[in-house]
Design a protein around this motif. Sequence first.
Motif, PDB file in Angstrom:
ATOM      1  N   TYR A   1      42.059   1.086  28.707  1.00 28.64           N
ATOM      2  CA  TYR A   1      40.959   1.738  28.408  1.00 28.64           C
ATOM      3  C   TYR A   1      41.262   3.217  27.762  1.00 28.64           C
ATOM      4  O   TYR A   1      40.931   3.947  26.807  1.00 28.64           O
ATOM      5  CB  TYR A   1      39.815   1.788  29.323  1.00 28.64           C
TER       6      TYR A   1
ATOM      7  N   LEU B   1      43.701   3.944  24.819  1.00 24.80           N
ATOM      8  CA  LEU B   1      42.975   3.830  23.759  1.00 24.80           C
ATOM      9  C   LEU B   1      42.415   5.049  23.249  1.00 24.80           C
ATOM     10  O   LEU B   1      42.339   5.630  22.145  1.00 24.80           O
ATOM     11  CB  LEU B   1      42.150   2.647  23.659  1.00 24.80           C
ATOM     12  N   PHE B   2      41.454   5.658  24.201  1.00 19.78           N
ATOM     13  CA  PHE B   2      40.818   6.932  23.964  1.00 19.78           C
ATOM     14  C   PHE B   2      41.736   7.934  23.934  1.00 19.78           C
ATOM     15  O   PHE B   2      41.455   8.994  22.738  1.00 19.78           O
ATOM     16  CB  PHE B   2      39.973   7.116  25.386  1.00 19.78           C
TER      17      PHE B   2
ATOM     18  N   VAL C   1      42.929   7.694  20.204  1.00 19.38           N
ATOM     19  CA  VAL C   1      42.008   8.225  19.401  1.00 19.38           C
ATOM     20  C   VAL C   1      41.955   9.631  19.290  1.00 19.38           C
ATOM     21  O   VAL C   1      41.788  10.442  18.138  1.00 19.38           O
ATOM     22  CB  VAL C   1      40.690   7.516  19.668  1.00 19.38           C
TER      23      VAL C   1
ATOM     24  N   PRO D   1      34.367   8.876  27.384  1.00 18.62           N
ATOM     25  CA  PRO D   1      35.145   8.435  26.116  1.00 18.62           C
ATOM     26  C   PRO D   1      33.933   7.783  25.340  1.00 18.62           C
ATOM     27  O   PRO D   1      34.067   7.824  23.946  1.00 18.62           O
ATOM     28  CB  PRO D   1      35.690   7.470  26.745  1.00 18.62           C
TER      29      PRO D   1
ATOM     30  N   ALA E   1      33.492   8.991  21.360  1.00 15.54           N
ATOM     31  CA  ALA E   1      33.903   8.172  20.099  1.00 15.54           C
ATOM     32  C   ALA E   1      32.427   8.121  19.246  1.00 15.54           C
ATOM     33  O   ALA E   1      32.670   8.112  17.932  1.00 15.54           O
ATOM     34  CB  ALA E   1      34.064   6.793  20.553  1.00 15.54           C
TER      35      ALA E   1
ATOM     36  N   ARG F   1      48.595   4.147  20.675  1.00 19.12           N
ATOM     37  CA  ARG F   1      48.237   5.085  19.522  1.00 19.12           C
ATOM     38  C   ARG F   1      49.040   4.875  18.154  1.00 19.12           C
ATOM     39  O   ARG F   1      48.814   5.501  17.127  1.00 19.12           O
ATOM     40  CB  ARG F   1      48.415   6.634  19.915  1.00 19.12           C
TER      41      ARG F   1
ATOM     42  N   THR G   1      36.498   2.324  15.964  1.00 16.99           N
ATOM     43  CA  THR G   1      37.700   1.219  16.658  1.00 16.99           C
ATOM     44  C   THR G   1      37.417   1.345  18.366  1.00 16.99           C
ATOM     45  O   THR G   1      37.401   0.416  18.857  1.00 16.99           O
ATOM     46  CB  THR G   1      39.077   1.712  16.387  1.00 16.99           C
ATOM     47  N   PHE G   2      37.437   2.472  18.986  1.00 19.31           N
ATOM     48  CA  PHE G   2      37.361   2.747  20.376  1.00 19.31           C
ATOM     49  C   PHE G   2      36.018   1.899  20.777  1.00 19.31           C
ATOM     50  O   PHE G   2      35.960   1.244  21.739  1.00 19.31           O
ATOM     51  CB  PHE G   2      37.311   4.170  20.708  1.00 19.31           C
TER      52      PHE G   2
ATOM     53  N   ALA H   1      36.224  -0.906  23.412  1.00 20.74           N
ATOM     54  CA  ALA H   1      35.601  -0.644  24.588  1.00 20.74           C
ATOM     55  C   ALA H   1      34.550  -1.825  25.115  1.00 20.74           C
ATOM     56  O   ALA H   1      34.542  -2.215  26.183  1.00 20.74           O
ATOM     57  CB  ALA H   1      34.951   0.725  24.809  1.00 20.74           C
TER      58      ALA H   1
END
Length: 401
Positions: A212, A215-216, A219, A285, A289, A348, A374-375, A379
């Motif tokens: 989680y 991924l943030f 981004v 996040p 996003a 990433r 995408t996030f 999520a």
Amino acid sequence: MRRYYAYQALSSAGFITPIFTLFMLARGLSYSEIATLSAVVAVLVTVGEIPTGYVGDRVGRRNSLVASAALLVSSLVGFVWARSFPAFVLLYALWAVGLTFASGSDSAWLYDTLAARGESGAFTRVRGRGQSVRRGASVVTMIAGGLLYAADPTAPFVAAAAVNALGIPVLLSMPRNEGYADGAGDRLTAAEAAGVVRRALTRPALRTFLLYVGLFFGVVSASNTYVQPVTVAVLEAHVAALGVPEEATLGVLYAGFTGVAGVASYHAGTVEDALGVRRAVLFVPVAVAAALVVPASLSAVALPAFFAMRAADALLRPMASGYLNDRVAGAGRATVLSAASMAYAVLRVPLILAGGVVADAAGPLTAVAGFGGTFLVAAALLGRFASPVVAGSPGGVAEGS
């Protein structure tokens, strides 16, 4: 702690931050090539994180930080003369290896230093304030970097190399962690280190968390590539009317980004106490996003979204680092933290590569909106299977178990 804060101030790359993408474009690179270089860094970080983290656990976290600083200075100096894509690949590779030597060792050094004093609970506060000091120094150097670039495109790289070189003697003056006081280092073998990493990263308390937050952070990292061209596009008319070089304006704007991030980082401990790690990591996040998606249809929102993105990244990194440190035992700490950074890099890479293609085809604003979307989708899918942040008492991964 004073020397730690001094090191943070001298490890800033603020001189080059507001002009780096523009510099690369001026040297003839396309967005796809820049994205490829970023992917090279991510791949090398993926490959190098665990070995360099293991080196940090063997030779000492302070020595690992010294090696990192030396490699970063070498890379910065090289940008002054680089003209070809292969030359940039080499310099990015030096930069990537330098980052891997620091990524686990800096956090591990601080956590173990505080733990030796019985103050491990202060990690988020001290780490956040250290990052705030670094960003405070960057505010000054970013403004200077934009002005230097307008005078000579290579001047910011010379200035950044000089400042980072000053950090090496400061690092050498910092104390070793207790386990390295006699030069012996923690005695994990390579096989034991691999076992520590495997047990740590497969635990439910860490596995979903890493996906989680990784991924943030991915981004944010991918979006940062497009902050400069998007900002120039949004402000171009105003800058032209004032007769001010866009590069100088970028320096001031990036100083603003960094100032906001510095305030967020400084108060990371306060926010953690007020909201708890769970609520902060779950909701911040998602909000950011969503904000990144909006500029695709309303470009004026891009700058506020970038401010929010920088603040959120600065706020969450000390919390994420503290969450991991609380759940990892001491001997393999740098190795496991480097493995976490490796996981972030893996996440990433596809974002960076896809973003370069989208930016060349549809523009950087569309690429940034794609990262945010995408996030949000990922999520939502991840939340259906497990909570990213597991409540409960932390526990380290025992080396010998």
